[in-house]
Design an enzyme around this catalytic site. Structure first.
Site, mmCIF file in Angstrom:
data_model
loop_
_atom_site.group_PDB
_atom_site.id
_atom_site.type_symbol
_atom_site.label_atom_id
_atom_site.label_comp_id
_atom_site.label_asym_id
_atom_site.label_seq_id
_atom_site.Cartn_x
_atom_site.Cartn_y
_atom_site.Cartn_z
ATOM 1 C CG ASP A 86 -2.317 0.611 0.804
ATOM 2 O OD1 ASP A 86 -2.315 1.772 0.356
ATOM 3 O OD2 ASP A 86 -3.355 -0.061 0.933
ATOM 4 C CG HIS A 136 -4.413 2.119 -2.151
ATOM 5 N ND1 HIS A 136 -4.387 2.802 -0.954
ATOM 6 C CD2 HIS A 136 -5.709 2.137 -2.555
ATOM 7 C CE1 HIS A 136 -5.618 3.199 -0.651
ATOM 8 N NE2 HIS A 136 -6.438 2.819 -1.610
ATOM 9 C CD GLU A 196 -10.024 3.891 -0.794
ATOM 10 O OE1 GLU A 196 -10.896 4.262 0.005
ATOM 11 O OE2 GLU A 196 -8.920 3.444 -0.434
#
Ligand code: ACM
Ligand code: ZN
Length: 779
Positions: A204, A274, A338
């Site tokens: 991440d 990420h 995201e």
């Protein structure tokens, strides 16, 4: 629309029926398909054998061996392993019988006084039968030391098989690192509950945690962040380097350890968003070329992999090649969540790629969304060509879903519904039921600091992953359920286990137990035995089910706030309202408590051997408290909780806007009508609000107050325009004090307008701002 959610207490009726139930001696979680209790016991003693057919595979033998070892360790009794040429149950034995007709993970377990018979088609079924046997034994069987006790198994016949074939739990080792022993502990407890998948979130923005030989910097540099933000103070850091990663050897060890417990480890390499930790090591992976830093902040970062460079795909394929060597799982999770498009919109290479591919915006998605679809489909093809399949978060539905992708539906179940309708497999993991990083209690002041949200164990238990709106042929695409445990705010293994347990037990019944066999009261009573298992295994766990919990409503007839107290089982609850510590001599709780004046309610529960904290709640009364309030507009569903009564229950909120004390408005202004039973002299109305600009929570932009003497016609008594929030404004609790000439009124109507457009200085510019209000007060 007018909403009238006053009065009385909804929720948690779940708890009511359990109190009268008898103790069940078949405390098996997840509960099996059929369970027929028998008479008497089978006694496990010296001389007892465990018999398996000569044709058994090595994994089946391993299942037997694991049980023999564990049982010897805790009982001192060595069960004799015997290989049988012929199938058939023997006296004083646990006999494994291979029956090809049993489903892959199913089993039959027949415990009679003189013998135990287990039928399964192979090793997984035998393993699950042994897990059931362990749950029927004294909890000491899970331990590490010999305990003198009666090693009896109650006679019973069980037929069992799971409802879902995918039964997952997610573990985030990127935000905070948990070492190999902690990962193995996690796997151990998943095995107790017959889960078969660990979704391992390995990379991440805040750290890269898996060794990749062709890119050594990923772990040398990318596994370490220089600093970490403190709690939710976005610009305050600890300035302490933080890191950790798994070597390839450790990864192989984890995969093998899990496999021996019939758990597949699915790695997640989250892309194209990420990815900041990787980009910090190899800045050419980004659109701007960096420099980038391993992030010390949580949330979503604008910098993502550049989709316009071939070299990005070379990197991804090389990484995934090494990942595939380590993980035999059919699935590789490639994230996809995201991933902002802001860099791609400006990047000449990404734009050239969009042009080359002929991607165009339409009324649903932008060309950049289709570019992400291209990335996903290309990575999928690479993995498919190597015999693997992809799972992606539900953002991969935006644009064009990759042809063979399985979708993990997290932003609700809608993504899952859409994917199933498109004929794709789905794993349900919606935030509102399945996010174990969310709080388990509304009393957040007494919880370890967390990300927010509220997912108590009964909410987890109540989830049905199969949406009623799906057709039968679409329902079969819901292949399973998973809970996610993100670790931004989870710094220790003790905290991690606290978030996991006992919610994992509830998850396991959602995954394994047929829906008609799910029963909250039976489950809740079986948790006593489960917590004994946690104690023996040394796990930390949350004890909310044993505490006193409360729900609140308003009773305008009595002009009172009514409090319903609950606890697990039929343990007695004692309370005081004068601020003193309750004892067993205090008032025994029997029915809802009517609070009619400012006071502090305290309550304790008395239970053998379990210490829980005192429940404490303060009520502050004013002329509006306990009165009838109607919501003329709707708060956001997610921030509605008990509804109208929240605003007149005398309970003030704190900084946690998701703890049930606040109503959150976004799409409509707050617009409420307060009715007094008898006319009241009023000269001030106050509203309690919360300001957390970083969380998009803004002050109201306009307040209007209207009074009505006759209860039907209203006159404006107060109006205030409030300037838009500035970047220098501070966060905090803020009361708006609206004073006017004293009036005798029967009704008051209060309107608070929300920020329709967040100003340009804010990261969320142009979006709507939230308004959070905890209380409407009148004097
Ligand atoms: C997620 O929670 N970002 C999948
Ligand atoms: Zn780019």
């Amino acid at each position: 629309m007018s909403k009238h959610i006053l009065i009385c207490v909804t929720a948690l009726c779940f708890f009511v029926s359990c109190s009268q139930m008898e103790k069940n001696s078949y405390d098996i979680i997840p509960y099996p398909n059929t369970l027929s209790p028998g008479e008497g016991h089978f006694v496990l003693n010296d001389g007892c054998k465990i018999v398996f057919p000569a044709v058994s595979d090595s994994l089946t033998r391993l299942v037997a061996r694991q049980f023999v070892d564990q049982f010897q360790k805790t009982s001192g009794i060595l069960l004799i392993e015997e290989i049988a040429e012929e199938q058939g149950a023997r006296d004083n034995s646990i006999t494994f019988i291979i029956n090809e007709n049993r489903p892959v993970e199913g089993y039959m377990l027949d415990i009679a006084k003189n013998k135990i018979r287990i039928e399964a088609s192979g090793a997984p079924g035998f393993f699950y039968a042994i897990q059931t046997i362990k749950q029927l034994l004294p909890a000491a069987v899970y331990g590490n030391v010999i305990v003198p006790t009666d090693w009896n198994l109650p006679c019973v016949k069980i037929e069992d098989a799971p409802r879902f074939k995918y039964r997952g739990m997610h573990m985030d080792v990127a935000r905070h690192f948990f070492d190999i022993n902690e990962v193995k502990r996690y796997i151990d407890i998943l095995a107790v509950y017959k889960l078969n998948t660990l979704h391992w979130h390995l990379t991440d923005d805040q750290g890269w945690r898996i060794e990749i030989e062709s890119y050594p910097r990923l772990t040398e540099y990318g596994s370490i962040r220089k600093k970490t933000m403190i709690k939710k103070e976005w610009e305050t850091y600890d300035h302490t380097p933080y890191g950790g990663f798994f070597t390839k050897e450790e990864v192989r060890d984890v995969v093998a350890y899990a496999a021996e417990r019939f758990i597949t480890v699915i790695p997640e390499i989250d892309l194209p968003g990420h990815m900041l930790a990787a980009m910090a090591c190899y800045p050419e992976l980004g659109c701007t070329g960096g420099p980038y830093e391993v992030s010390g902040q949580w949330g979503v970062r604008d910098d993502v992999l550049c989709a316009g460079k071939e070299s990005t795909f070379t990197f991804v394929e090389n990484v995934l090649t090494e990942v595939m060597e380590l993980f035999p799982s059919e699935y590789i999770h490639i994230g996809g969540d995201e991933s902002p498009k802001i860099r791609w919109e400006k990047c000449p290479r990404c734009q050239a790629k969009i042009k080359e591919l002929g991607l165009r915006s339409d009324d649903k998605h932008t060309a950049e969304h289709y570019l992400q679809s291209y990335v996903t489909a290309r990575v999928e093809k690479f993995l498919n060509d190597h015999g693997r399949r992809i799972i992606g978060w539900d953002e991969i539905l935006e644009g064009q879903l990759a042809p063979n992708a399985t979708v993990m539906s997290w932003r609700g179940v809608e993504g899952g519904i859409e994917a199933a309708r498109l004929g794709h497999d789905v794993i349900m993991t919606p935030t509102s039921y399945m996010y174990f990083d969310y709080y388990q209690s509304l009393d957040t002041e007494n919880e370890p600091f967390g990300i927010g949200g509220y997912v108590p164990i009964e909410k987890v238990y109540s989830f049905d992953p199969i949406p009623a709106s799906l057709q039968e042929n679409e329902k079969k695409h819901i292949i399973g359920v998973q809970a996610n445990l993100w670790s931004e705010y989870i710094l220790t293994n003790e905290h991690l286990e606290y978030m996991l347990l006992p919610r994992l037990a509830a998850l396991s019944e959602v995954q394994w137990t047929q829906i008609d066999n799910k029963e909250w009261s039976r489950f809740l009573n079986s948790l006593d035995h489960q917590t004994k298992i946690y104690d023996v295994m040394g796990y930390n766990y949350a004890k909310h089910i044993y505490e006193v919990s409360a729900s609140y409503g308003v009773n305008p007839e009595k002009q009172a706030v009514e409090v319903v107290l609950q606890t697990q089982g039929n343990a007695p609850v004692y309370l005081t309202t004068d601020g003193t510590e309750p004892t067993e001599k205090s008032t025994l709780y029997q029915s809802p408590v009517a609070i009619t004046h400012s006071c502090t309610l305290k309550a304790i529960v008395k239970r053998e051997g379990v210490e829980t904290r005192t429940f404490t709640k303060s009520f502050l009364f004013n002329k509006a408290t306990g009165k009838e309030l109607i919501l003329n507009t709707n708060p956001k569903d997610k921030y509605t909780y008990a509804g109208a009564s929240v605003l007149v229950d005398g309970i003030r909120g704190d900084f946690n806007y998701a703890n049930g004390c606040w109503l959150g408005y976004l799409d409509e202004p707050l617009d409420v009508t307060l009715t007094f039973r008898d006319p009241e002299e009023i000269s001030t109305v106050k509203m309690g609000t919360l300001i957390q600009l970083g969380e998009w929570i803004f002050p109201p932009v306009k307040i209007e107050v209207y009074g009505s003497e006759d209860g039907s016609s209203f006159l404006e008594v107060y109006k205030e325009e409030i300037p838009l929030a500035k970047p220098t404004d501070t966060d905090g609790l803020k009361e708006y004090d609206c004073s006017f000439e004293k009036k005798s009124v029967k009704k008051l109507r209060i309107v608070m307008h929300t920020t329709s457009k967040i100003p340009d200085w804010h990261g969320a510019k142009g979006n709507k701002g939230f308004l959070f209000v905890d209380e409407i007060m009148a004097e």
